[in-house]
Design an enzyme around this catalytic site. Structure first.
Site, PDB file in Angstrom:
ATOM      1  N   SER A  69     -79.857  52.306 -22.629  1.00 42.83           N
ATOM      2  CA  SER A  69     -79.144  53.423 -23.316  1.00 42.83           C
ATOM      3  C   SER A  69     -77.928  53.313 -23.581  1.00 42.83           C
ATOM      4  CB  SER A  69     -79.210  54.885 -22.200  1.00 42.83           C
ATOM      5  OG  SER A  69     -78.398  55.792 -22.574  1.00 42.83           O
TER       6      SER A  69
ATOM      7  N   SER B 146     -75.660  55.442 -23.678  1.00 40.87           N
ATOM      8  CA  SER B 146     -74.825  56.449 -22.866  1.00 40.87           C
ATOM      9  C   SER B 146     -74.482  55.851 -21.643  1.00 40.87           C
ATOM     10  CB  SER B 146     -75.482  57.740 -22.774  1.00 40.87           C
ATOM     11  OG  SER B 146     -75.886  58.469 -23.788  1.00 40.87           O
TER      12      SER B 146
ATOM     13  N   HIS C 242     -84.004  74.309 -20.551  1.00 41.17           N
ATOM     14  CA  HIS C 242     -84.811  74.857 -21.718  1.00 41.17           C
ATOM     15  C   HIS C 242     -86.209  74.950 -20.991  1.00 41.17           C
ATOM     16  CE1 HIS C 242     -86.486  76.567 -25.176  1.00 41.17           C
ATOM     17  NE2 HIS C 242     -86.982  75.383 -25.628  1.00 41.17           N
TER      18      HIS C 242
ATOM     19  N   GLY D  99     -72.478  71.890 -24.645  1.00 43.61           N
ATOM     20  CA  GLY D  99     -71.934  71.208 -23.557  1.00 43.61           C
ATOM     21  C   GLY D  99     -70.303  71.066 -23.430  1.00 43.61           C
TER      22      GLY D  99
ATOM     23  N   GLU E  91     -84.146  80.272 -32.998  1.00 43.82           N
ATOM     24  CA  GLU E  91     -83.727  79.149 -33.712  1.00 43.82           C
ATOM     25  C   GLU E  91     -84.566  79.043 -35.120  1.00 43.82           C
ATOM     26  OE1 GLU E  91     -83.704  75.938 -29.940  1.00 43.82           O
ATOM     27  OE2 GLU E  91     -85.192  76.034 -31.219  1.00 43.82           O
TER      28      GLU E  91
END
Length: 337
Positions: free
Chosen positions: A52, A54, A109, A135, A196
Protein backbone atom coordinates in the site's frame (compact mmCIF):
# COMPACT_ATOMS: atom_id res chain seq x y z
CA UNK A 1 -40.64 14.62 17.51
CA UNK A 2 -37.04 15.85 17.69
CA UNK A 3 -34.41 13.30 16.75
CA UNK A 4 -32.34 11.92 19.63
CA UNK A 5 -28.95 13.61 19.88
CA UNK A 6 -26.15 12.55 22.23
CA UNK A 7 -23.18 14.55 23.49
CA UNK A 8 -19.94 14.11 25.43
CA UNK A 9 -21.88 14.07 28.69
CA UNK A 10 -23.74 10.98 27.45
CA UNK A 11 -20.61 9.09 26.42
CA UNK A 12 -18.09 7.07 28.43
CA UNK A 13 -14.73 7.60 26.77
CA UNK A 14 -13.07 4.95 28.94
CA UNK A 15 -14.94 2.22 27.06
CA UNK A 16 -13.05 2.75 23.81
CA UNK A 17 -9.88 3.68 25.71
CA UNK A 18 -9.93 0.15 27.09
CA UNK A 19 -9.93 -1.42 23.62
CA UNK A 20 -7.31 -1.86 20.92
CA UNK A 21 -8.61 -0.36 17.69
CA UNK A 22 -7.47 -1.31 14.20
CA UNK A 23 -8.25 1.11 11.40
CA UNK A 24 -8.36 -0.75 8.09
CA UNK A 25 -7.47 1.81 5.45
CA UNK A 26 -5.57 5.08 5.75
CA UNK A 27 -7.41 7.35 3.36
CA UNK A 28 -9.31 10.51 4.23
CA UNK A 29 -11.51 9.00 6.95
CA UNK A 30 -8.96 6.42 8.12
CA UNK A 31 -6.35 9.08 8.75
CA UNK A 32 -8.77 11.27 10.69
CA UNK A 33 -10.18 8.44 12.80
CA UNK A 34 -6.72 7.15 13.68
CA UNK A 35 -5.31 10.55 14.63
CA UNK A 36 -8.33 11.56 16.69
CA UNK A 37 -8.55 8.22 18.48
CA UNK A 38 -4.87 8.36 19.38
CA UNK A 39 -5.22 11.90 20.68
CA UNK A 40 -8.12 10.66 22.82
CA UNK A 41 -5.92 8.06 24.50
CA UNK A 42 -6.91 5.03 22.43
CA UNK A 43 -4.35 2.43 21.32
CA UNK A 44 -4.49 2.36 17.52
CA UNK A 45 -2.89 0.35 14.73
CA UNK A 46 -3.33 0.74 10.98
CA UNK A 47 -4.15 -2.20 8.74
CA UNK A 48 -3.04 -1.96 5.11
CA UNK A 49 -2.62 -4.40 2.27
CA UNK A 50 0.87 -5.41 1.23
CA UNK A 51 2.46 -2.74 -0.95
CA UNK A 52 0.00 0.00 0.00
CA UNK A 53 1.19 3.50 -0.87
CA UNK A 54 -0.32 4.71 2.40
CA UNK A 55 2.11 2.71 4.55
CA UNK A 56 4.81 5.38 4.51
CA UNK A 57 2.33 8.12 5.48
CA UNK A 58 0.98 6.09 8.37
CA UNK A 59 4.44 5.22 9.63
CA UNK A 60 5.56 8.84 9.36
CA UNK A 61 2.57 9.76 11.51
CA UNK A 62 3.90 7.39 14.16
CA UNK A 63 1.38 4.57 13.83
CA UNK A 64 2.00 0.87 14.13
CA UNK A 65 1.32 -0.44 10.61
CA UNK A 66 0.30 -4.05 10.11
CA UNK A 67 -1.20 -6.11 7.33
CA UNK A 68 -4.99 -6.24 7.36
CA UNK A 69 -4.89 -9.76 8.79
CA UNK A 70 -2.36 -8.86 11.48
CA UNK A 71 -4.38 -5.80 12.47
CA UNK A 72 -7.59 -7.82 12.72
CA UNK A 73 -5.89 -10.40 14.92
CA UNK A 74 -4.36 -7.72 17.15
CA UNK A 75 -7.47 -5.60 17.69
CA UNK A 76 -10.58 -5.75 19.84
CA UNK A 77 -12.40 -3.24 17.62
CA UNK A 78 -11.87 -3.23 13.86
CA UNK A 79 -13.02 -0.18 11.89
CA UNK A 80 -13.25 -1.08 8.20
CA UNK A 81 -12.75 2.13 6.21
CA UNK A 82 -11.58 0.67 2.91
CA UNK A 83 -13.71 1.47 -0.18
CA UNK A 84 -17.15 -0.17 -0.18
CA UNK A 85 -16.30 -2.31 -3.19
CA UNK A 86 -13.17 -3.71 -1.50
CA UNK A 87 -14.63 -4.44 1.91
CA UNK A 88 -16.20 -7.85 1.27
CA UNK A 89 -12.94 -9.30 -0.05
CA UNK A 90 -10.93 -7.79 2.82
CA UNK A 91 -13.39 -9.22 5.33
CA UNK A 92 -13.37 -12.71 3.83
CA UNK A 93 -9.62 -12.94 3.29
CA UNK A 94 -8.15 -11.00 6.20
CA UNK A 95 -10.65 -10.15 8.92
CA UNK A 96 -13.05 -13.07 9.30
CA UNK A 97 -10.34 -15.70 9.95
CA UNK A 98 -8.93 -13.54 12.75
CA UNK A 99 -12.10 -12.51 14.57
CA UNK A 100 -12.53 -13.71 18.14
CA UNK A 101 -15.55 -13.98 20.38
CA UNK A 102 -16.46 -10.53 21.67
CA UNK A 103 -14.67 -8.54 18.96
CA UNK A 104 -16.44 -5.60 17.36
CA UNK A 105 -16.49 -4.84 13.64
CA UNK A 106 -17.29 -1.22 12.80
CA UNK A 107 -18.08 0.52 9.53
CA UNK A 108 -18.27 4.12 8.32
CA UNK A 109 -21.13 3.24 5.96
CA UNK A 110 -23.70 0.48 6.17
CA UNK A 111 -23.86 -0.85 2.60
CA UNK A 112 -22.01 -4.14 2.99
CA UNK A 113 -23.80 -5.14 6.17
CA UNK A 114 -27.28 -3.97 5.18
CA UNK A 115 -27.23 -5.81 1.86
CA UNK A 116 -25.61 -8.93 3.29
CA UNK A 117 -22.32 -8.70 1.40
CA UNK A 118 -20.51 -9.14 4.72
CA UNK A 119 -21.93 -11.58 7.29
CA UNK A 120 -19.92 -11.77 10.52
CA UNK A 121 -20.54 -14.54 13.04
CA UNK A 122 -23.28 -14.00 15.60
CA UNK A 123 -20.79 -13.47 18.44
CA UNK A 124 -19.36 -10.32 16.81
CA UNK A 125 -20.69 -6.84 17.60
CA UNK A 126 -21.49 -4.98 14.38
CA UNK A 127 -21.56 -1.20 14.66
CA UNK A 128 -21.31 1.94 12.61
CA UNK A 129 -19.79 5.35 13.31
CA UNK A 130 -20.29 7.71 10.38
CA UNK A 131 -19.06 11.32 10.61
CA UNK A 132 -21.11 13.59 8.36
CA UNK A 133 -18.11 15.28 6.85
CA UNK A 134 -14.88 14.49 4.99
CA UNK A 135 -11.85 13.25 6.88
CA UNK A 136 -9.88 16.48 6.72
CA UNK A 137 -12.80 18.31 8.34
CA UNK A 138 -13.17 15.63 11.02
CA UNK A 139 -9.50 16.08 11.89
CA UNK A 140 -9.44 19.88 11.70
CA UNK A 141 -12.51 20.30 13.87
CA UNK A 142 -11.10 17.90 16.44
CA UNK A 143 -7.80 19.79 16.63
CA UNK A 144 -9.77 23.02 17.07
CA UNK A 145 -11.62 21.53 20.03
CA UNK A 146 -14.83 21.02 18.09
CA UNK A 147 -16.31 18.12 16.16
CA UNK A 148 -18.32 16.90 13.20
CA UNK A 149 -21.75 15.35 13.88
CA UNK A 150 -21.79 11.55 13.65
CA UNK A 151 -24.36 8.85 13.05
CA UNK A 152 -24.09 5.65 15.09
CA UNK A 153 -25.87 2.34 14.68
CA UNK A 154 -25.69 -1.23 15.93
CA UNK A 155 -26.76 -4.11 13.69
CA UNK A 156 -25.67 -7.03 15.87
CA UNK A 157 -25.19 -6.78 19.62
CA UNK A 158 -24.43 -10.13 21.32
CA UNK A 159 -23.07 -8.50 24.49
CA UNK A 160 -25.54 -5.64 24.72
CA UNK A 161 -22.75 -3.07 24.53
CA UNK A 162 -23.11 -1.85 20.95
CA UNK A 163 -24.68 1.53 21.63
CA UNK A 164 -22.24 2.43 24.40
CA UNK A 165 -19.26 1.25 22.35
CA UNK A 166 -20.20 3.11 19.18
CA UNK A 167 -20.99 6.24 21.19
CA UNK A 168 -17.65 6.01 22.99
CA UNK A 169 -15.85 5.66 19.65
CA UNK A 170 -17.80 8.61 18.20
CA UNK A 171 -16.85 10.72 21.21
CA UNK A 172 -13.18 9.77 20.80
CA UNK A 173 -13.11 11.14 17.24
CA UNK A 174 -14.86 14.35 18.32
CA UNK A 175 -18.38 13.60 17.16
CA UNK A 176 -20.04 13.98 20.55
CA UNK A 177 -18.73 17.54 20.81
CA UNK A 178 -21.11 18.43 17.97
CA UNK A 179 -23.79 15.76 18.39
CA UNK A 180 -24.19 12.03 17.81
CA UNK A 181 -27.43 10.77 16.25
CA UNK A 182 -28.44 7.12 16.66
CA UNK A 183 -29.88 5.53 13.52
CA UNK A 184 -29.98 2.12 11.82
CA UNK A 185 -27.82 0.51 9.15
CA UNK A 186 -30.89 0.41 6.90
CA UNK A 187 -31.73 4.09 7.19
CA UNK A 188 -28.13 5.30 6.87
CA UNK A 189 -27.44 3.12 3.85
CA UNK A 190 -30.60 3.80 1.90
CA UNK A 191 -30.69 7.56 2.51
CA UNK A 192 -26.98 7.92 1.78
CA UNK A 193 -27.21 6.06 -1.53
CA UNK A 194 -30.34 7.96 -2.53
CA UNK A 195 -28.74 11.32 -1.77
CA UNK A 196 -25.67 10.42 -3.81
CA UNK A 197 -27.58 9.11 -6.81
CA UNK A 198 -30.64 11.33 -7.07
CA UNK A 199 -29.27 14.64 -5.82
CA UNK A 200 -25.64 15.14 -4.83
CA UNK A 201 -23.75 13.25 -7.54
CA UNK A 202 -26.13 11.95 -10.18
CA UNK A 203 -28.80 14.64 -9.98
CA UNK A 204 -26.57 17.71 -9.81
CA UNK A 205 -24.08 16.29 -12.32
CA UNK A 206 -26.66 15.74 -15.02
CA UNK A 207 -28.51 18.98 -14.24
CA UNK A 208 -25.25 20.85 -14.86
CA UNK A 209 -24.44 19.01 -18.08
CA UNK A 210 -27.93 19.46 -19.48
CA UNK A 211 -27.92 23.15 -18.61
CA UNK A 212 -24.57 23.52 -20.37
CA UNK A 213 -25.92 21.74 -23.45
CA UNK A 214 -29.07 23.90 -23.60
CA UNK A 215 -27.05 27.11 -23.61
CA UNK A 216 -24.34 26.01 -26.04
CA UNK A 217 -26.86 24.46 -28.43
CA UNK A 218 -28.69 27.80 -28.38
CA UNK A 219 -25.51 29.49 -29.60
CA UNK A 220 -24.03 30.84 -26.39
CA UNK A 221 -20.29 30.57 -25.82
CA UNK A 222 -19.22 27.51 -23.77
CA UNK A 223 -17.33 29.74 -21.35
CA UNK A 224 -20.47 31.74 -20.57
CA UNK A 225 -22.46 28.54 -20.14
CA UNK A 226 -19.86 27.10 -17.76
CA UNK A 227 -19.85 30.17 -15.55
CA UNK A 228 -23.64 30.26 -15.27
CA UNK A 229 -24.52 26.58 -14.78
CA UNK A 230 -21.43 25.18 -13.05
CA UNK A 231 -18.95 27.64 -11.58
CA UNK A 232 -21.50 29.66 -9.62
CA UNK A 233 -23.04 26.53 -8.12
CA UNK A 234 -20.55 26.62 -5.23
CA UNK A 235 -21.81 30.06 -4.21
CA UNK A 236 -25.36 28.73 -4.02
CA UNK A 237 -24.45 25.51 -2.21
CA UNK A 238 -22.39 27.41 0.38
CA UNK A 239 -25.39 29.64 1.14
CA UNK A 240 -27.64 26.60 1.55
CA UNK A 241 -25.14 24.83 3.82
CA UNK A 242 -24.74 27.94 5.95
CA UNK A 243 -28.42 28.74 6.43
CA UNK A 244 -30.73 26.54 4.39
CA UNK A 245 -32.69 27.20 1.21
CA UNK A 246 -34.32 30.23 2.85
CA UNK A 247 -30.90 31.80 3.37
CA UNK A 248 -29.94 31.14 -0.24
CA UNK A 249 -33.07 32.84 -1.55
CA UNK A 250 -32.60 35.74 0.88
CA UNK A 251 -29.02 36.23 -0.33
CA UNK A 252 -29.86 36.11 -4.04
CA UNK A 253 -31.26 39.03 -6.00
CA UNK A 254 -35.04 39.36 -6.22
CA UNK A 255 -34.72 38.59 -9.92
CA UNK A 256 -32.92 35.31 -9.26
CA UNK A 257 -35.30 34.37 -6.45
CA UNK A 258 -38.46 35.14 -8.46
CA UNK A 259 -37.15 33.34 -11.53
CA UNK A 260 -36.21 30.34 -9.45
CA UNK A 261 -39.69 30.05 -7.99
CA UNK A 262 -41.23 30.20 -11.46
CA UNK A 263 -38.85 27.96 -13.40
CA UNK A 264 -37.63 25.51 -10.77
CA UNK A 265 -40.89 23.52 -10.76
CA UNK A 266 -40.89 23.50 -14.57
CA UNK A 267 -37.51 21.75 -14.63
CA UNK A 268 -37.90 19.57 -11.54
CA UNK A 269 -41.58 18.67 -11.84
CA UNK A 270 -43.74 15.86 -10.49
CA UNK A 271 -42.45 13.44 -13.12
CA UNK A 272 -38.90 13.94 -11.83
CA UNK A 273 -40.08 13.21 -8.30
CA UNK A 274 -41.66 9.97 -9.52
CA UNK A 275 -38.39 8.90 -11.15
CA UNK A 276 -36.57 9.77 -7.94
CA UNK A 277 -38.93 7.37 -6.19
CA UNK A 278 -37.91 4.73 -8.73
CA UNK A 279 -34.26 5.34 -7.81
CA UNK A 280 -35.12 4.85 -4.14
CA UNK A 281 -36.95 1.62 -4.93
CA UNK A 282 -33.93 0.28 -6.81
CA UNK A 283 -31.83 1.01 -3.75
CA UNK A 284 -34.28 -0.50 -1.27
CA UNK A 285 -34.88 -3.74 -3.16
CA UNK A 286 -31.18 -4.37 -3.87
CA UNK A 287 -31.30 -3.74 -7.63
CA UNK A 288 -28.56 -1.11 -7.43
CA UNK A 289 -26.27 -3.19 -5.22
CA UNK A 290 -26.62 -6.21 -7.53
CA UNK A 291 -25.46 -4.02 -10.41
CA UNK A 292 -22.63 -2.60 -8.30
CA UNK A 293 -21.42 -6.10 -7.42
CA UNK A 294 -21.70 -7.22 -11.05
CA UNK A 295 -19.60 -4.23 -12.08
CA UNK A 296 -16.87 -5.13 -9.58
CA UNK A 297 -16.91 -8.77 -10.63
CA UNK A 298 -16.63 -7.62 -14.24
CA UNK A 299 -13.45 -5.66 -13.52
CA UNK A 300 -15.20 -2.28 -13.20
CA UNK A 301 -15.85 -2.17 -16.95
CA UNK A 302 -19.29 -0.58 -16.66
CA UNK A 303 -17.98 2.05 -14.24
CA UNK A 304 -15.03 2.85 -16.47
CA UNK A 305 -17.28 3.16 -19.54
CA UNK A 306 -19.68 5.49 -17.73
CA UNK A 307 -16.79 7.52 -16.31
CA UNK A 308 -15.19 7.90 -19.74
CA UNK A 309 -18.47 9.12 -21.23
CA UNK A 310 -18.92 11.83 -18.61
CA UNK A 311 -15.24 12.83 -18.66
CA UNK A 312 -15.45 13.43 -22.42
CA UNK A 313 -18.37 15.85 -22.08
CA UNK A 314 -17.51 19.29 -23.56
CA UNK A 315 -18.04 20.98 -20.19
CA UNK A 316 -14.89 19.27 -18.91
CA UNK A 317 -12.59 20.89 -21.48
CA UNK A 318 -14.22 24.28 -21.03
CA UNK A 319 -14.03 24.02 -17.26
CA UNK A 320 -10.38 23.00 -17.30
CA UNK A 321 -9.45 26.02 -19.40
CA UNK A 322 -11.40 28.45 -17.23
CA UNK A 323 -10.07 27.06 -13.95
CA UNK A 324 -6.56 27.80 -15.19
CA UNK A 325 -7.54 31.47 -14.93
CA UNK A 326 -8.57 31.13 -11.30
CA UNK A 327 -5.60 31.29 -8.95
CA UNK A 328 -7.78 30.39 -5.97
CA UNK A 329 -8.97 27.12 -7.48
CA UNK A 330 -6.80 24.06 -6.88
CA UNK A 331 -7.37 21.05 -9.12
CA UNK A 332 -7.15 17.90 -6.93
CA UNK A 333 -6.55 15.79 -10.05
CA UNK A 334 -3.37 17.70 -10.79
CA UNK A 335 -0.61 15.92 -8.86
CA UNK A 336 1.66 18.95 -9.21
CA UNK A 337 -0.82 21.39 -7.73
Amino acid sequence: MAIETLYDSDADLTIIQGRKVAIIGYGSQGHAHAMNLRDSGVEVAIGLREGSKSREKAEEAGFKVLTNAEAAKWADVIMLLAPDTSQAAIFTEDIEPNLEDGNALFFGHGLNIHFGLIKPAENITIGMVAPKGPGHLVRRQFVDGKGVPCLIATEQDPKGEGRELTLSYAAAIGGARAGVIPTTFKDETETDLFGEQAVLCGGVEYLIMNGFEVLTEAGYEPEMAYFEVCHELKLIVDLIVEGGIKNMNYSCSDTAEFGGYLSGPRVIDASVKERMKDVLTDIQDGTFVKRLVANVEGGNKELEDLRAKVNSHPIEQTGSQLRDLMSWVKNPLDATA
